[in-house]
Design an enzyme around this catalytic site. Structure first.
Site, PDB file in Angstrom:
ATOM      1  N   ASP A 191      17.216  -9.959  30.751  1.00 53.83           N
ATOM      2  CA  ASP A 191      18.464 -10.447  30.134  1.00 53.83           C
ATOM      3  C   ASP A 191      18.828 -11.866  30.579  1.00 53.83           C
ATOM      4  O   ASP A 191      19.643 -12.519  29.931  1.00 53.83           O
ATOM      5  CB  ASP A 191      19.627  -9.513  30.485  1.00 53.83           C
ATOM      6  N   GLN A 211      10.049  -5.318  24.494  1.00 56.93           N
ATOM      7  CA  GLN A 211      10.366  -6.588  25.181  1.00 56.93           C
ATOM      8  C   GLN A 211      10.208  -6.493  26.695  1.00 56.93           C
ATOM      9  O   GLN A 211      10.152  -7.496  27.390  1.00 56.93           O
ATOM     10  CB  GLN A 211      11.819  -6.988  24.894  1.00 56.93           C
TER      11      GLN A 211
HETATM   12  O1  F6P Z   1      19.036  -4.888  31.523  1.00 61.17           O
HETATM   13  C1  F6P Z   1      17.823  -4.792  30.908  1.00 61.17           C
HETATM   14  C2  F6P Z   1      17.910  -3.950  29.667  1.00 61.17           C
HETATM   15  O2  F6P Z   1      16.615  -3.935  29.106  1.00 61.17           O
HETATM   16  C3  F6P Z   1      18.975  -4.391  28.658  1.00 61.17           C
HETATM   17  O3  F6P Z   1      18.578  -5.497  27.886  1.00 61.17           O
HETATM   18  C4  F6P Z   1      19.157  -3.122  27.860  1.00 61.17           C
HETATM   19  O4  F6P Z   1      20.442  -3.033  27.275  1.00 61.17           O
HETATM   20  C5  F6P Z   1      18.996  -2.058  28.906  1.00 61.17           C
HETATM   21  O5  F6P Z   1      18.255  -2.624  29.967  1.00 61.17           O
HETATM   22  C6  F6P Z   1      18.306  -0.820  28.419  1.00 61.17           C
HETATM   23  O6  F6P Z   1      18.259   0.076  29.461  1.00 61.17           O
HETATM   24  P1  F6P Z   1      17.459   1.453  29.447  1.00 61.17           P
HETATM   25  O7  F6P Z   1      16.000   1.130  29.514  1.00 61.17           O
HETATM   26  O8  F6P Z   1      17.925   2.145  30.676  1.00 61.17           O
HETATM   27  O9  F6P Z   1      17.821   2.138  28.180  1.00 61.17           O
END
Ligand code: F6P
Length: 341
Positions: free
Chosen positions: A127, A273
């Protein structure tokens, strides 16, 4: 010294490069020993360890993810969590910790530092929203993946005269959307820092069709319409109080279809990503962070985070990393508007 290493929060490309650099310099130059804690703060909380040595960290530089595993465990939300961490560190003979993570992991590290645990932080997140470092590793790889997707979407959008929407991650910060959108030649970029007007977006879509190109709209998962709310997958919160984002891309496609009569589809890039091999930039940044982190530990410079300022790797107070989110400055966003429509 015997140093524990952990990776917490959402994984990102480059974590293994940090671990490798820490161990390589720590063993060869300083003669320290290392213990890997598994799955973020769950490791020290439950005493889950794995050996970290020159041998176990060989060949991991280009590998995505983290050999240590990760989790979003928050020891401050668990009864007696901090005491258990302190006990387990003592039991394993750990003198200090190197915590590699984003705002949540480093927030825990900051609190533990205040409670007397010797800790050094290393900033990671796709991020790029951590304060007091110009970039975090993982971001460059995520942007490159998104740009490749946008390049591919341009050709299919043009073949079918459709509007294509690309929803990217970033939580409440628009860094991935802005960089990927600029590099990919998007017809408009929508970020959480600036609420968007759906009427304006539809005007940009129509003007792009008029010039015989199909519009590509890059939207951050946390973007918010002027007359609406942030779209969440569900209302459940993780142990750090975050909701699961995603869905704004589908909402936007429907609005564009209804308002312009043009076909619109959404691609949600999601965890693609975060996966896979790190870019060369991220490998170098992560390696430089690791080398500085182990030197900071060797010198006993506790309560610091390694950071990128310009082209220099520096040490900053750990607490400064989570003082506020590093958001996209509006002047930077406004500058990109010249390419919209
Ligand atoms: O903080 C990194 C991130 O990939 C964010 O961009 C995204 O909202 C979140 O983590 C997703 O988290 P998880 O993999 O726990 O669903």
């Amino acid at each position: 010294m015997r140093i524990g290493v952990l990776t917490g929060g959402g994984d990102c490309p480059g974590l293994n490069a940090v671990i490798r650099a820490v161990v390589r310099k720590g063993v060869k130059e300083y003669g320290h020993e290392f213990v890997g804690f598994r799955d973020g703060w769950k490791g020290p909380l439950e005493g889950l360890t794995m050996p970290l040595s020159l041998e176990t960290t060989r060949g991991i530089l280009p590998r995505g993810g983290t050999i240590l595993g990760s989790s979003r465990t928050n020891p401050f939300k668990i009864e007696g969590g901090v005491e258990r961490i302190k006990e387990n560190l003592e039991k394993s003979g750990i003198d200090a910790l190197i915590a590699i993570g984003g705002e949540d992991t480093l927030g825990v590290a900051t609190k533990l530092d205040a409670l007397g645990v010797k800790v050094i932080g290393v900033p990671k997140t796709i991020d790029n929203d951590l304060n007091n470092t110009d970039y975090t590793f993982g971001f460059d790889t995520a942007v490159n993946i998104a740009v490749e997707a946008i390049d591919r979407l341009h050709t299919t959008a043009e073949s079918h005269h459709r509007a294509l929407i690309v929803e990217v991650m970033g939580r409440h910060a628009g860094w991935i959307a802005l960089h990927a959108g600029l590099a990919g030649g998007a017809s408009c970029i929508l970020i959480p820092e600036q609420k968007f007007s759906i009427e304006k977006v539809c005007q940009w879509v129509e003007s792009r069709f008029k010039s015989h190109y199909a519009p590509i709209i890059v939207i951050a998962e946390g973007a918010i319409p002027q007359d609406g709310d942030m779209v969440t997958k569900d209302q459940t919160l993780d142990s750090f109080g975050h909701v699961k984002l995603s869905g704004i891309g589908d909402w936007l496609a429907q609005e564009i279809e209804t308002r312009t009569g043009k076909e619109a589809r959404t691609s949600v890039l999601g965890h693609i990503q975060r996966g896979g091999t790190p870019s060369a930039f991220d490998r170098v940044l992560a390696t430089r962070f690791g080398l500085q982190a182990i030197t900071a530990a060797h010198e006993g410079d506790w309560g610091k985070m390694v950071a990128l300022h310009g082209t220099d790797i520096v040490r900053v107070p750990l607490a400064s990393a989570t003082e506020k989110l590093k958001l996209v400055p509006l002047e930077f966003y406004k500058e990109s508007e010249i390419f919209f429509g």
